[in-house]
Motif scaffolding. Structure first.
Motif, mmCIF file in Angstrom:
data_model
loop_
_atom_site.group_PDB
_atom_site.id
_atom_site.type_symbol
_atom_site.label_atom_id
_atom_site.label_comp_id
_atom_site.label_asym_id
_atom_site.label_seq_id
_atom_site.Cartn_x
_atom_site.Cartn_y
_atom_site.Cartn_z
ATOM 1 N N GLY A 183 0.820 -1.219 0.000
ATOM 2 C CA GLY A 183 0.000 0.000 0.000
ATOM 3 C C GLY A 183 0.850 1.264 0.000
ATOM 4 O O GLY A 183 0.334 2.369 -0.172
ATOM 5 N N ILE A 184 2.148 1.118 0.155
ATOM 6 C CA ILE A 184 3.044 2.276 0.082
ATOM 7 C C ILE A 184 3.091 2.829 -1.350
ATOM 8 O O ILE A 184 3.467 3.992 -1.542
ATOM 9 C CB ILE A 184 4.481 1.884 0.546
ATOM 10 N N THR A 185 2.706 2.051 -2.353
ATOM 11 C CA THR A 185 2.948 2.493 -3.740
ATOM 12 C C THR A 185 2.212 3.792 -4.098
ATOM 13 O O THR A 185 2.867 4.697 -4.614
ATOM 14 C CB THR A 185 2.671 1.372 -4.759
ATOM 15 N N PRO A 186 0.909 3.945 -3.856
ATOM 16 C CA PRO A 186 0.311 5.247 -4.170
ATOM 17 C C PRO A 186 0.794 6.338 -3.223
ATOM 18 O O PRO A 186 0.914 7.510 -3.603
ATOM 19 C CB PRO A 186 -1.202 5.009 -4.009
ATOM 20 N N ILE A 187 1.076 5.950 -1.979
ATOM 21 C CA ILE A 187 1.501 6.936 -0.975
ATOM 22 C C ILE A 187 2.871 7.518 -1.354
ATOM 23 O O ILE A 187 3.133 8.709 -1.129
ATOM 24 C CB ILE A 187 1.557 6.267 0.425
#
Ligand code: FES
Length: 302
Positions: free
Chosen positions: A110-114
């Motif tokens: 979930g770090i990818t869009p963040i």
């Protein structure tokens, strides 16, 4: 549109980052956007763009699913430099809205869009903090490059530091702050609970799921066009159940976002679990790859 992989890097255990370029100019995108990647085996998978929106190349990070249902395993085993992929135009259901400050909370991939949101906030000079949780440090993509941004970054590897203390992080509502969370269901739920006292509209979430759980009990499906009756057991999707029974059905992503398996509901009340339909108004179709039933029997136009 076709893109070519120009670089491939292992960014964590089980996570590869792919850099994608096109011979033509790539369409613009904003942080939080994702693209659908269609693989040569016909499967479609959705990935957040995690690079810099100003670059004329895209970057996605692919977590190897456990078990993989054919998408991530193909990308991990076949997607090397020079390989072409078909991608959709970027779509954004997780826009970074203007705010005075941001609290970013990410779990696992979930770090990818963040990551691209942090790039944008940093560039705009807007204060931000990141709370990033994962199984172990080695499994957390971009952990080291983010940690280099200083004490605004709080990395919690569960095997060493425990979980992100979500209730503490969000204990005091702050006007002007936007909270962005992308992670597994449990993390998103914890953030939603912690944000109940905050101003409405503060929280923006995107769930990272390795497939929607097929829980919620068994039910029956009658396929009206083919005349076939199918029992859909708990743990099995409607799509798999009807295909096993020899009923034809189209599908691609099997994760509830592409719309290929959209099927008209003739009778009964579905339980929608997809990310494709607009659920703000009643619909007479369902995504049979992920959605289930609220009643004992559904009649579907199959
Ligand atoms: Fe993509 Fe069902 S196959 S939504």
């Amino acid at each position: 549109m076709n893109v070519t992989i120009t670089a491939r890097t292992t960014v964590a255990t089980g996570v590869v980052a792919l850099t994608l370029k096109s011979g033509d100019e790539l369409p613009p995108w904003r942080p939080g956007a994702h693209v659908d990647v269609t693989l040569p085996n016909g499967l479609t998978r959705q990935y957040s763009l995690c690079g810099d929106p100003d670059d004329q190349e895209w970057r996605i990070a692919v977590l190897l699913g456990e078990p993989s249902r054919g998408g991530s395993s193909w990308l991990h085993s076949q997607a090397f430099e020079g390989v072409s992929l078909t991608v959709s135009a970027p779509r954004n259901l997780f826009e970074l809205e203007p705010a005075e400050r941001y609290v970013f909370i990410a779990g696992g991939v979930g770090i990818t869009p963040i990551a691209s949101m942090i790039t944008a906030a940093e560039r705009a000079g807007i204060p931000w903090t990141l709370w990033y949780g994962g199984r172990s440090r080695s499994s957390m993509a971009f952990a080291d490059e983010l940690a280099a941004l200083g004490d605004r970054v709080h990395v919690f590897a569960r095997d060493a530091d425990g979980r992100v203390p979500i209730a503490e992080v969000l204990a005091t509502p702050e006007a002007g702050t936007a909270v962005y969370c992308c992670g597994p269901d449990a993390m998103v739920e914890a953030v939603e609970n912690a944000c109940r006292a905050w101003e409405p509209g503060t929280l923006h979430v995107e769930r990272f799921t390795a497939g929607t759980p097929q829980d919620g009990g068994a039910f029956d499906v009658h396929c009206a066009r083919s005349g076939v009756d199918v029992r859909v057991e708990e743990g099995v999707s409607v799509l798999d159940a009807v295909l096993d029974a020899g009923v034809e059905a189209d599908y691609s992503c099997t994760q509830g976002f592409c719309g290929t398996c959209e099927t008209r509901v003739v009778e009964g009340v579905p339980e929608h679990r997809d990310d494709y339909l607009d659920h703000s108004a009643p619909v007479d179709t369902m995504m049979i790859c992920v959605s289930r039933s609220r009643c004992a029997r559904l009649v579907l136009d199959l």
